[in-house]
Scaffold this motif. Structure first.
Motif, mmCIF file in Angstrom:
data_model
loop_
_atom_site.group_PDB
_atom_site.id
_atom_site.type_symbol
_atom_site.label_atom_id
_atom_site.label_comp_id
_atom_site.label_asym_id
_atom_site.label_seq_id
_atom_site.Cartn_x
_atom_site.Cartn_y
_atom_site.Cartn_z
ATOM 1 N N SER A 74 -8.708 -49.505 -21.751
ATOM 2 C CA SER A 74 -9.152 -50.610 -20.422
ATOM 3 C C SER A 74 -8.462 -51.554 -20.000
ATOM 4 C CB SER A 74 -10.745 -50.210 -20.852
ATOM 5 O OG SER A 74 -10.406 -51.225 -21.569
ATOM 6 N N GLU A 75 -6.888 -51.248 -20.268
ATOM 7 C CA GLU A 75 -6.419 -52.792 -20.103
ATOM 8 C C GLU A 75 -6.081 -53.277 -18.500
ATOM 9 O OE1 GLU A 75 -4.299 -53.089 -24.406
ATOM 10 O OE2 GLU A 75 -3.270 -53.738 -21.989
ATOM 11 N N LYS A 76 -5.443 -53.880 -17.897
ATOM 12 C CA LYS A 76 -5.537 -54.111 -16.603
ATOM 13 C C LYS A 76 -4.223 -53.007 -16.312
ATOM 14 C CE LYS A 76 -4.279 -57.468 -13.011
ATOM 15 N NZ LYS A 76 -4.059 -58.915 -12.646
ATOM 16 N N SER A 77 -3.781 -52.525 -15.018
ATOM 17 C CA SER A 77 -2.809 -52.699 -15.211
ATOM 18 C C SER A 77 -1.769 -52.725 -13.862
ATOM 19 C CB SER A 77 -2.861 -50.171 -14.280
ATOM 20 O OG SER A 77 -3.567 -51.093 -13.174
ATOM 21 N N ARG A 78 -0.447 -52.311 -14.362
ATOM 22 C CA ARG A 78 0.855 -52.713 -13.461
ATOM 23 C C ARG A 78 1.505 -51.552 -12.528
ATOM 24 N NH1 ARG A 78 5.115 -55.233 -15.932
ATOM 25 N NH2 ARG A 78 5.554 -54.384 -17.834
ATOM 26 N N VAL A 79 2.077 -52.038 -11.523
ATOM 27 C CA VAL A 79 2.591 -50.568 -11.281
ATOM 28 C C VAL A 79 4.682 -50.733 -11.127
ATOM 29 C CG1 VAL A 79 4.078 -49.588 -9.310
ATOM 30 C CG2 VAL A 79 1.566 -49.931 -9.134
ATOM 31 N N LEU A 80 5.300 -49.556 -12.328
ATOM 32 C CA LEU A 80 6.638 -50.107 -13.009
ATOM 33 C C LEU A 80 7.368 -48.408 -11.542
ATOM 34 C CD1 LEU A 80 6.264 -50.649 -16.421
ATOM 35 C CD2 LEU A 80 5.947 -52.542 -14.078
ATOM 36 N N THR A 81 8.333 -49.190 -11.666
ATOM 37 C CA THR A 81 9.359 -48.516 -10.861
ATOM 38 C C THR A 81 10.400 -47.723 -11.607
ATOM 39 O OG1 THR A 81 9.204 -49.311 -8.775
ATOM 40 C CG2 THR A 81 11.018 -47.981 -8.620
ATOM 41 N N PHE A 82 11.169 -46.361 -11.999
ATOM 42 C CA PHE A 82 11.713 -46.042 -12.901
ATOM 43 C C PHE A 82 12.757 -45.081 -12.312
ATOM 44 C CE2 PHE A 82 7.191 -46.469 -14.769
ATOM 45 C CZ PHE A 82 7.674 -46.642 -16.041
ATOM 46 N N LEU A 83 13.411 -44.634 -12.765
ATOM 47 C CA LEU A 83 14.654 -43.911 -12.435
ATOM 48 C C LEU A 83 13.888 -43.107 -13.134
ATOM 49 C CD1 LEU A 83 17.000 -43.070 -11.052
ATOM 50 C CD2 LEU A 83 18.268 -43.896 -12.375
ATOM 51 N N VAL A 84 14.212 -41.391 -13.465
ATOM 52 C CA VAL A 84 13.749 -40.421 -13.802
ATOM 53 C C VAL A 84 14.530 -39.383 -13.576
ATOM 54 C CG1 VAL A 84 12.547 -38.709 -14.666
ATOM 55 C CG2 VAL A 84 11.398 -40.941 -14.076
ATOM 56 N N PHE A 85 15.696 -38.860 -14.679
ATOM 57 C CA PHE A 85 16.609 -37.884 -14.433
ATOM 58 C C PHE A 85 16.153 -36.188 -14.500
ATOM 59 C CE2 PHE A 85 18.597 -41.231 -15.483
ATOM 60 C CZ PHE A 85 20.205 -41.582 -14.165
ATOM 61 N N HIS A 86 16.557 -35.726 -13.690
ATOM 62 C CA HIS A 86 15.947 -33.970 -13.438
ATOM 63 C C HIS A 86 16.620 -33.027 -14.099
ATOM 64 C CE1 HIS A 86 11.428 -34.737 -13.767
ATOM 65 N NE2 HIS A 86 11.857 -35.796 -12.636
ATOM 66 N N GLY A 87 16.629 -32.022 -14.538
ATOM 67 C CA GLY A 87 18.534 -31.070 -14.416
ATOM 68 C C GLY A 87 18.005 -30.318 -13.502
ATOM 69 N N VAL A 88 19.423 -29.973 -12.457
ATOM 70 C CA VAL A 88 18.990 -28.947 -11.833
ATOM 71 C C VAL A 88 19.361 -27.650 -12.075
ATOM 72 C CG1 VAL A 88 20.266 -28.532 -9.124
ATOM 73 C CG2 VAL A 88 19.784 -31.054 -9.881
ATOM 74 N N MET A 89 18.074 -27.362 -12.021
ATOM 75 C CA MET A 89 18.723 -25.293 -12.290
ATOM 76 C C MET A 89 18.930 -24.577 -11.233
ATOM 77 S SD MET A 89 14.812 -25.691 -14.328
ATOM 78 C CE MET A 89 14.644 -24.116 -14.902
ATOM 79 N N GLY A 90 19.291 -24.817 -10.005
ATOM 80 C CA GLY A 90 19.444 -24.541 -8.874
ATOM 81 C C GLY A 90 18.646 -24.130 -7.986
ATOM 82 N N GLY A 91 18.987 -23.148 -6.764
ATOM 83 C CA GLY A 91 17.834 -23.427 -4.874
ATOM 84 C C GLY A 91 18.470 -21.873 -4.611
ATOM 85 N N ASP A 92 17.093 -22.134 -3.465
ATOM 86 C CA ASP A 92 17.507 -20.640 -2.620
ATOM 87 C C ASP A 92 16.916 -21.091 -1.381
ATOM 88 O OD1 ASP A 92 15.013 -20.732 -2.220
ATOM 89 O OD2 ASP A 92 14.136 -19.474 -3.628
ATOM 90 N N GLN A 93 16.832 -20.221 -0.406
ATOM 91 C CA GLN A 93 16.288 -20.141 0.541
ATOM 92 C C GLN A 93 15.409 -21.284 0.952
ATOM 93 O OE1 GLN A 93 17.472 -16.757 2.639
ATOM 94 N NE2 GLN A 93 19.411 -17.679 2.671
ATOM 95 N N GLU A 94 14.582 -21.531 -0.264
ATOM 96 C CA GLU A 94 13.596 -22.469 0.358
ATOM 97 C C GLU A 94 12.786 -23.560 -1.043
ATOM 98 O OE1 GLU A 94 9.288 -19.677 0.366
ATOM 99 O OE2 GLU A 94 10.196 -18.384 -1.475
#
Length: 545
Positions: A379-399
């Motif tokens: 229940s503590e006071k919240s704050r907004v943080l900005t993160f840099l998060v990495f996600h592996g690229v698995m591929g792509g198609d025409q959508e």
């Protein structure tokens, strides 16, 4: 005489290493008249078990033992063998071959079908049932051989030939004695019921309560975290980053298999409960009741990045998530920053591949997503943080473009990154320079304080850890021991243990990081890819009273 002295101690009692010192009613009278300097000279040569027995002979001997172990000490060794028992005994015998009182231990193993519970039971027997211990599986290990003393970096893949294991086993064991700090293992519990989230808030509050109880301050000095390979550590690190002081260093391995022993017996009963440990944190907190004359321990962290940004920034337009037994996948479309055209996955990848045309080999691709998220604990006071998060690229198609994991939202900005050995090598060199600057700064500062002209430095590194991506190593750099080099070049005689892991955890690098712009420093980065996180432990003796 030293051998006879040791035999007398071993025959005199069989007191466990974790028991408290006490005055014996009948000390060993055959040694009562031995000169104190001679006793000290002999005792400092004893292995750890005999040293522990010597400390219990009498109050005067206990004082001598305290003088010998007056500052922090690390002992580390690795071994490779087809016989697991031989390798385990080699590293244990090596780290306990000199006086040390284990405050914690970390064992990392490589091999196929390794029984971690067997290793944990053996170490608990040797190091004490109240010593915090973590045993984990790794993709590779780095450290000094228990027999030859040669530094080695060994990857698990080297044990496989034509898809079959050669049944070799490897282990690196590190034991630490840290006067002035108190250490314990605190688990993150998750219900065994399917799709039940881990108790992250409770985990963070347990760490804070533990640190406050022993130090009076809710943030510990440091945390070494080991995450279960089936659990998501992203929300864990976001809340730890939010809740802990900026001075708290956190390193570790994001995805592994592990077992642990805590100094608090109730924390070790997870196998019979409805919860399982989704992570375990070795928590290092200052001891507010430390004896007078005890110096100060500091933790220093640095990061060698192994990825380079490529292409423009994109903004996620539509985002869909799908789940499977192997994990969650995010499907998305995006537009280039400042443009209106919506691009599908194939268009985006074609653009990136055109920019990679001059790259040697086929690098791994990631998207680094800038995520603004509201963080709060209970229940503590919240704050907004900005993160840099990495996600592996698995591929792509025409959508869609397919990215590993979830957490990406419509409106999030992202940029592509690729694994880059040239960038990683340059970053390792930068870390080594920063370590060298750190040593020079200690030297010059201590000389000024002492008022002397010679290069005497009181602050010193006593040990360290390395957590490196399993995609690095000799095959990545085409040369050996690159990830170890910043440590080996600057602190060649200091015990160091390292692992190649699946997901590097690192937080608190501001003091030793390479040069960055203000925008990069504003981003919170805790989970890394193709990187190496370094942790140094330094000690400054207390000033003369």
């Amino acid at each position: 005489m030293a051998l006879y002295f040791q035999q007398q101690l071993e025959n005199s009692d069989n007191i466990a290493m974790e028991e408290k010192p006490k005055e014996l009613k009948t000390p060993l009278t055959s040694f009562a008249s031995i000169n104190e300097d001679l006793v000290k000279n002999i005792v400092r040569r004893l292995p750890a078990s005999s040293f522990a027995s010597a400390a219990r002979v009498s109050k005067s001997w206990n004082q001598i033992c305290n003088q010998i172990l007056s500052k922090p000490k690390f002992a580390s060794a690795c071994s490779l063998s087809q016989d697991e028992k031989v390798a385990l005994e080699e590293v244990v015998n090596k780290v306990l071959s000199e006086p040390i009182r284990p405050h914690f231990a970390i064992a990392n193993v490589i091999g196929s079908e390794v029984d971690l519970s067997e290793k944990l039971d053996f170490l608990a027997t040797k190091l004490g049932s109240q010593t915090p211990i973590v045993v984990s599986c790794a993709s590779g290990i780095m450290g000094r051989d228990a027999v030859t003393g040669e530094h080695r970096e060994v990857m698990l893949e080297e044990y496989w030939v034509d898809g079959e294991s050669n049944s070799c086993f490897g282990i690196i064991l590190t034991v630490g004695f840290l006067p002035g700090l108190i250490v314990d293992a605190i688990p993150l519990l998750q219900p065994r019921k399917v799709h039940q989230p881990a108790l992250v808030d409770e985990f963070v509050m347990n760490i804070r309560h533990y640190a406050a109880s022993v130090s009076g301050w809710a943030s510990p000095v440091g945390i070494i975290l080991f995450g279960d390979d089936g659990a998501d550590q992203k929300p864990v690190m976001e809340k730890l980053d939010h809740a802990m002081s900026r001075d708290t260093v956190i390193v570790g391995e994001e995805r592994t298999q592990f077992l642990y022993q805590s100094g608090v017996r109730s924390r070790n009963d997870y196998e019979r409960s409805e919860y399982f440990p989704a992570a375990v944190a070795l928590v290092f907190a200052r001891d507010r009741d430390k004896p007078r004359g005890t110096g100060e321990i500091q933790l220093h962290a640095a990061l060698s990045s192994g990825v380079s940004a490529i292409g423009p920034r994109y903004k996620a337009v539509s985002v869909r998530k799908i789940g499977s037994e192997t994990g969650r996948t995010t499907m998305l479309t995006a537009r280039r920053e400042g443009e209106q055209e919506i691009l599908d996955g194939q268009r985006i990848l074609d653009d990136i591949n055109n920019e990679l045309v001059d790259q040697i080999g086929r690098p791994d691709l990631y998207i680094g997503v800038t995520e603004q998220r509201k963080c709060l604990i209970g229940s503590e006071k919240s704050r907004v943080l900005t993160f840099l998060v990495f996600h592996g690229v698995m591929g792509g198609d025409q959508e869609y473009l397919f990215a590993d994991g979830d957490g990406i939202r419509t409106g999030d900005y992202f940029q592509f990154y690729h694994s880059d050995p040239t960038s990683a090598l340059s970053s390792c060199s930068e870390v080594s320079k920063n370590f060298r600057k750190l040593k020079l700064d200690w030297s010059s500062r201590n000389c000024l304080q002492a008022g002397v002209s010679d290069n005497v430095c009181n602050q010193e590194v006593v040990g360290g850890f390395v957590f490196s991506c399993c995609g690095r190593g000799e095959s990545f750099f085409e040369r050996c021991n690159v990830d170890s080099s910043p440590f080996l070049d600057n602190f060649p005689g200091v015990p160091m243990a390292g692992v190649f892991c699946r997901g590097e955890i690192g937080r608190g690098f501001s003091s030793l990081d390479a040069d960055e712009g203000p925008e990069e420093r504003a981003l919170h980065r805790c989970l890394h890819v193709y990187s190496t996180a370094y942790l140094l432990v330094s000690y400054t003796p207390a000033p003369p009273s």
